[in-house]
Structures are given as structure tokens and as C-alpha cells.
Scaffold this active site. Structure first.
Site, PDB file in Angstrom:
ATOM      1  N   ARG A 162       0.836  -1.219   0.000  1.00  0.00           N
ATOM      2  CA  ARG A 162       0.000   0.000   0.000  1.00  0.00           C
ATOM      3  C   ARG A 162       0.866   1.264   0.000  1.00  0.00           C
ATOM      4  O   ARG A 162       0.548   2.250   0.649  1.00  0.00           O
ATOM      5  CB  ARG A 162      -0.923   0.051   1.222  1.00  0.00           C
ATOM      6  CG  ARG A 162      -1.812  -1.121   1.414  1.00  0.00           C
ATOM      7  CD  ARG A 162      -2.925  -1.191   0.372  1.00  0.00           C
ATOM      8  NE  ARG A 162      -3.731  -2.359   0.633  1.00  0.00           N
ATOM      9  CZ  ARG A 162      -3.441  -3.581   0.200  1.00  0.00           C
ATOM     10  NH1 ARG A 162      -2.385  -3.784  -0.567  1.00  0.00           N
ATOM     11  NH2 ARG A 162      -4.200  -4.605   0.499  1.00  0.00           N
ATOM     12  N   SER A 235     -10.647  -1.323   4.987  1.00  0.00           N
ATOM     13  CA  SER A 235      -9.800  -1.602   6.160  1.00  0.00           C
ATOM     14  C   SER A 235      -9.357  -0.286   6.785  1.00  0.00           C
ATOM     15  O   SER A 235      -8.736   0.537   6.104  1.00  0.00           O
ATOM     16  CB  SER A 235      -8.558  -2.385   5.743  1.00  0.00           C
ATOM     17  OG  SER A 235      -8.952  -3.570   5.107  1.00  0.00           O
ATOM     18  N   GLU A 333      -4.896   2.959   7.993  1.00  0.00           N
ATOM     19  CA  GLU A 333      -4.642   2.874   6.556  1.00  0.00           C
ATOM     20  C   GLU A 333      -5.401   4.008   5.865  1.00  0.00           C
ATOM     21  O   GLU A 333      -4.983   4.525   4.826  1.00  0.00           O
ATOM     22  CB  GLU A 333      -5.129   1.518   6.035  1.00  0.00           C
ATOM     23  CG  GLU A 333      -4.830   1.317   4.580  1.00  0.00           C
ATOM     24  CD  GLU A 333      -5.058  -0.111   4.090  1.00  0.00           C
ATOM     25  OE1 GLU A 333      -4.756  -1.060   4.834  1.00  0.00           O
ATOM     26  OE2 GLU A 333      -5.545  -0.254   2.962  1.00  0.00           O
TER      27      GLU A 333
HETATM   28  C1  LIG Z   1     -15.483  -1.294   1.004  1.00  0.00           C
HETATM   29  C2  LIG Z   1     -14.041  -0.999   0.669  1.00  0.00           C
HETATM   30  C3  LIG Z   1     -13.174  -2.040   0.369  1.00  0.00           C
HETATM   31  C4  LIG Z   1     -11.835  -1.779   0.054  1.00  0.00           C
HETATM   32  N1  LIG Z   1     -11.018  -2.834  -0.252  1.00  0.00           N
HETATM   33  C5  LIG Z   1      -9.732  -2.605  -0.581  1.00  0.00           C
HETATM   34  C6  LIG Z   1      -8.871  -3.693  -0.938  1.00  0.00           C
HETATM   35  O1  LIG Z   1      -9.288  -4.846  -0.980  1.00  0.00           O
HETATM   36  N2  LIG Z   1      -7.574  -3.416  -1.230  1.00  0.00           N
HETATM   37  C7  LIG Z   1      -7.086  -2.132  -1.218  1.00  0.00           C
HETATM   38  O2  LIG Z   1      -5.895  -1.948  -1.524  1.00  0.00           O
HETATM   39  N3  LIG Z   1      -7.873  -1.079  -0.906  1.00  0.00           N
HETATM   40  C8  LIG Z   1      -9.182  -1.287  -0.580  1.00  0.00           C
HETATM   41  N4  LIG Z   1      -9.990  -0.237  -0.242  1.00  0.00           N
HETATM   42  C9  LIG Z   1      -9.421   1.128  -0.204  1.00  0.00           C
HETATM   43  C10 LIG Z   1      -9.628   1.942  -1.505  1.00  0.00           C
HETATM   44  O3  LIG Z   1     -10.544   1.313  -2.346  1.00  0.00           O
HETATM   45  C11 LIG Z   1      -8.308   2.148  -2.239  1.00  0.00           C
HETATM   46  O4  LIG Z   1      -7.358   2.786  -1.423  1.00  0.00           O
HETATM   47  C12 LIG Z   1      -8.493   2.957  -3.547  1.00  0.00           C
HETATM   48  O5  LIG Z   1      -7.348   2.915  -4.340  1.00  0.00           O
HETATM   49  C13 LIG Z   1      -8.852   4.419  -3.281  1.00  0.00           C
HETATM   50  O6  LIG Z   1      -9.186   4.964  -4.538  1.00  0.00           O
HETATM   51  P1  LIG Z   1      -9.974   6.306  -4.664  1.00  0.00           P
HETATM   52  O7  LIG Z   1     -10.106   6.606  -6.118  1.00  0.00           O
HETATM   53  O8  LIG Z   1     -11.220   6.242  -3.891  1.00  0.00           O
HETATM   54  O9  LIG Z   1      -8.930   7.328  -4.035  1.00  0.00           O
HETATM   55  P2  LIG Z   1      -9.111   8.402  -2.865  1.00  0.00           P
HETATM   56  O10 LIG Z   1      -9.504   7.708  -1.611  1.00  0.00           O
HETATM   57  O11 LIG Z   1      -9.964   9.514  -3.325  1.00  0.00           O
HETATM   58  O12 LIG Z   1      -7.612   8.920  -2.735  1.00  0.00           O
HETATM   59  C14 LIG Z   1      -6.591   8.084  -2.256  1.00  0.00           C
HETATM   60  C15 LIG Z   1      -5.252   8.822  -2.397  1.00  0.00           C
HETATM   61  O13 LIG Z   1      -4.911   8.939  -3.766  1.00  0.00           O
HETATM   62  C16 LIG Z   1      -4.690  10.312  -4.112  1.00  0.00           C
HETATM   63  N5  LIG Z   1      -5.168  10.472  -5.494  1.00  0.00           N
HETATM   64  C17 LIG Z   1      -6.398  10.178  -5.974  1.00  0.00           C
HETATM   65  N6  LIG Z   1      -6.437  10.357  -7.299  1.00  0.00           N
HETATM   66  C18 LIG Z   1      -5.210  10.792  -7.678  1.00  0.00           C
HETATM   67  C19 LIG Z   1      -4.623  11.159  -8.921  1.00  0.00           C
HETATM   68  N7  LIG Z   1      -5.268  11.103 -10.086  1.00  0.00           N
HETATM   69  N8  LIG Z   1      -3.326  11.574  -8.914  1.00  0.00           N
HETATM   70  C20 LIG Z   1      -2.614  11.626  -7.751  1.00  0.00           C
HETATM   71  N9  LIG Z   1      -3.115  11.297  -6.557  1.00  0.00           N
HETATM   72  C21 LIG Z   1      -4.401  10.872  -6.512  1.00  0.00           C
HETATM   73  C22 LIG Z   1      -5.490  11.088  -3.099  1.00  0.00           C
HETATM   74  O14 LIG Z   1      -4.966  12.404  -2.931  1.00  0.00           O
HETATM   75  C23 LIG Z   1      -5.283  10.244  -1.857  1.00  0.00           C
HETATM   76  O15 LIG Z   1      -4.031  10.524  -1.275  1.00  0.00           O
HETATM   77  C24 LIG Z   1     -11.352  -0.454   0.054  1.00  0.00           C
HETATM   78  C25 LIG Z   1     -12.222   0.605   0.340  1.00  0.00           C
HETATM   79  C26 LIG Z   1     -13.554   0.337   0.633  1.00  0.00           C
HETATM   80  C27 LIG Z   1     -14.494   1.480   0.904  1.00  0.00           C
END
Ligand SMILES: Cc1cc2nc3c(=O)[nH]c(=O)nc-3n(C[C@H](O)[C@H](O)[C@H](O)COP(=O)(O)OP(=O)(O)OC[C@H]3O[C@@H](n4cnc5c(N)ncnc54)[C@H](O)[C@@H]3O)c2cc1C
Length: 337
Positions: A162, A235, A333
Site C-alpha cells: 500500500r 480496512s 490505513e
Molecule cells: C469497502 C471498501 C473495500 C476496500 N477494499 C480494498 C482492498 O481490498 N484493497 C485495497 O488496496 N484497498 C481497498 N480499499 C481502499 C480503496 O478502495 C483504495 O485505497 C483505492 O485505491 C482508493 O481509490 P480512490 O479513487 O477512492 O482514491 P481516494 O480515496 O480519493 O484517494 C486516495 C489517495 O490517492 C490520491 N489520489 C487520488 N487520485 C489521484 C490522482 N489522479 N493523482 C494523484 N493522486 C491521486 C489522493 O490524494 C489520496 O491521497 C477499500 C475501500 C472500501 C471502501
């Protein structure tokens, strides 16, 4: 380009926190992003994806950027290998669905992870024995220092659990697209968790990426909250890594061998969920926040109108409880904004 002042971010964070930002900008092309007069925007400026790893702890005083760059293109269709370039604003699971539909291996174990493609490369998302770095061939970014386009090859991205170099250069790079490498070669990853059990009775030699995707989706739906139904950020805590001696001391005091993964460097990773469960936090509530009954590593917005303070108060109680009982400091996390 969408540009809205005093914007409600509830639909942009899966915890469903009712918070606002001073300015919200959704750009639909890289050129639009490049042409923004960055310095004139309310500060600070942050970029979000689907907000599925974020906890907004209150209103955000600055500008929230969001990518509307949405395309999935096949750039090289080799006999074995297929290269795809995908815009940062594409929902990650839509990309996975596209690969599976076309019989391409590599992304299927990452099915149903919320969020967008841009953030997947920042987070190095992972599940069921696969990390997204395993299929990333390169990442295209804008460097906010001079708005130049920068292309990183995977080895330059410092990927770990991560973790990526993006996390250590917060705000500097905006991911605009990701180059993925998939394969047509039969290569299912079945070793992790209960995948094999979920496929019981299937002819493994005839398995397709779509079958595996369907199985992973079934497994995930059983234990993780659907963000469309109940707010969470997945998580909440990282699984702690500790010296073997500390792990053995915990096993002795608890009178039971904790579940664990031995790491190559001799340290031991223990599931935070086990500790949280052992302390009896499963189902515990604080205001509208709750430790999820089916998976205690997840904190949910159970009432639908939990305040950030409810989540933080439950978080702090868990951290203090785990510290007192196991001598381990849990780190979140979920990114607190
Ligand atoms: C129900 C649930 C289950 C999940 N299961 C998993 C899993 O199995 N494995 C796992 O790894 N994660 C999991 N996650 C966490 C999450 O899905 C991941 O961390 C995902 O990558 C976040 O993506 P997001 O687009 O929502 O980013 P955000 O939460 O909006 O942002 C995350 C980070 O990325 C940065 N960011 C976003 N877009 C960009 C861009 N274009 N350029 C530069 N920086 C950027 C943001 O500033 C922030 O620091 C889960 C979350 C939920 C709610």
C-alpha cells in the site's frame, strides 16, 4: 470542466461524511488540468479519486480536484501480452470488468475494490495475493512543479505494501493515466484466502478471468460493506508488523497462537482484525460509527449520519485498547484529511 464553490463532498467520499470544500473542480482532459491557474485556487489543493480511502475530518478549506479523464484504450495486442492505457478517472472496477470480459488475466483478483484508476497507482491497491503494481507497466503524471508530463516506469515508483513514491511526494504528481500489462496466458492466482474453496466443484483447467472475478466478488460481498449501502473506507488500520519476540510474547500472554504471516526479514505481520476482535470491539459503536460485525478491521458509518468525530473517537479507543493489551500501536490505513 465542472467548477463549483462551497461544494458538498458527501457523494465523493465512501464514508459519506457531510463535509464541504471551498472549491471543487472536475476536469475532463489533461489539457484542462494543465491550463488551470493553480496559484489562484483556494489553498491547499488536493486531488481525490472516489474518496474510498479518505476520512474528511471536517470541511476542507481549499480546492478539491477530481479527474474526469475517462477512457480505456488497447495500445498493443500481442499474442500473449496486451497493453492498455486507462484514464485516471475511470472506475477501477470498470477497467477490471473490461479485462475479464476479454479473457485477459492479471486484474481479476482486484475485482470490486472501490476507487478510480489514478488512485490505484498511488495506493498500490491489493487483494487476494495480487497488487496492482504487478500489472502496471507505467504511470503518466503531470508534475505540479512545472506542469510537465512525466512518465514513470514501474521500477521507478517505489512500490511496497500500500505504498508508492507518490505517497512520499504528497501533492506533487497528478496521475493522468496508467499503462497496464495483461496477459492472455492462463495464469490464475488461487493460493490466497478462500479462493479455492469458493471455486470448489469448478473445472480449474477451464477457468477464465471472468469465473475468478465472479468468485472474488462473491467472497468480498460476504464480508465487506457495499459502499453504496453503508459508508466505510474499507480496512481502517494497517496490519502491524512486529519482531518475532514480540509476537511470541503476545502468544504467551494470550495463551493462543495469533494468526500471522512470517515476513522474509524475520518479522511477523499479525492481522489487526484479530487484535480488535480479541478486545471485543466487534459491533462496538460511538455515535453513528460502528465496528463492522462481519469484519472488525472496518469502521462503518452505521447510522448514515455519523460525524467525523464519531469515527475518530472509535478509532482512538481501538488504538488505545490495542496498545494497552498487546503493546502494539496501530496506524490507520485510511488517510485523514
Ligand atoms: C469497502 C471498501 C473495500 C476496500 N477494499 C480494498 C482492498 O481490498 N484493497 C485495497 O488496496 N484497498 C481497498 N480499499 C481502499 C480503496 O478502495 C483504495 O485505497 C483505492 O485505491 C482508493 O481509490 P480512490 O479513487 O477512492 O482514491 P481516494 O480515496 O480519493 O484517494 C486516495 C489517495 O490517492 C490520491 N489520489 C487520488 N487520485 C489521484 C490522482 N489522479 N493523482 C494523484 N493522486 C491521486 C489522493 O490524494 C489520496 O491521497 C477499500 C475501500 C472500501 C471502501
Amino acid at each position: 470542466m465542472i467548477r463549483i464553490e462551497n461544494y458538498d463532498l458527501s457523494a465523493h467520499n465512501t464514508f459519506r461524511m457531510k463535509v464541504k470544500c471551498a472549491l471543487y473542480i472536475e476536469y475532463s482532459s489533461v489539457e484542462e488540468l494543465q491550463n488551470l491557474d493553480y496559484t489562484s485556487l483556494p489553498q491547499p489543493v488536493m486531488h481525490i479519486g472516489g474518496g474510498s480511502n479518505l476520512l474528511f475530518t471536517g470541511d476542507f478549506p481549499g480546492t478539491v480536484l477530481h479527474s474526469g479523464v475517462k477512457y480505456i484504450k488497447y495500445v498493443d495486442m500481442g499474442l500473449d501480452e496486451v497493453l492498455m492505457t486507462v484514464g485516471s478517472g475511470v472506475v477501477f472496477d470498470d477497467f477490471v470488468a473490461e479485462t475479464c470480459k476479454n479473457g485477459l488475466w492479471g486484474a481479476e483478483n482486484l475485482s470490486l475494490i472501490p476507487g478510480e484508476v489514478g488512485a490505484s497507482a498511488v495506493q498500490n491497491i491489493g487483494a487476494y495475493g495480487v497488487e496492482v503494481k504487478d500489472i502496471i507497466a507505467g504511470v503518466v503524471c503531470l508534475d505540479t512543479k512545472d506542469w510537465s508530463k512525466t512518465v514513470f516506469k514501474t521500477p521507478e515508483l517505489g512500490y511496497g505494501y500500500r505504498d508508492s513514491m507518490f505517497k512520499h511526494n504528497k501533492g506533487r504528481y497528478i496521475v493522468t493515466s496508467v499503462l497496464f500489462r495483461l496477459t492472455r496466458k492462463y495464469s490464475p492466482k488461487l493460493e490466497y484466502g478462500n479462493i479455492k474453496a469458493a471455486l470448489e466443484g469448478s473445472d480449474l483447467s477451464a477457468l477464465t478471468p471472468q469465473h475468478l472475478r465472479d468468485a472474488i466478488i462473491r467472497i468480498r460481498r460476504e464480508k465487506l460493506p457495499d459502499p453504496d449501502e453503508i459508508g466505510s473506507a474499507g480496512s481502517f488500520f494497517k496490519n502491524p508488523v512486529m519482531p518475532r519476540a514480540q509476537y511470541e510474547a503476545i502468544a504467551k500472554t494470550e495463551g493462543v497462537e495469533p494468526p500471522h504471516f512470517d515476513l522474509p526479514d524475520g518479522e511477523v505481520k499479525v492481522p489487526a482484525a484479530w487484535m480488535i476482535d480479541r478486545l471485543g470491539f466487534r459491533g462496538a459503536t460511538k455515535g453513528g460509527a460502528k465496528v463492522y460485525d462481519k469484519q472488525p478491521l472496518v469502521i462503518v458509518n452505521a447510522s448514515g449520519d455519523a460525524a467525523p468525530a464519531d469515527i475518530i473517537s472509535l478509532e482512538n479507543e481501538i488504538i488505545a485498547g490495542v496498545k494497552e493489551r498487546f503493546g502494539v500501536t496501530l496506524s490507520p490505513e485510511v488517510e485523514h484529511i
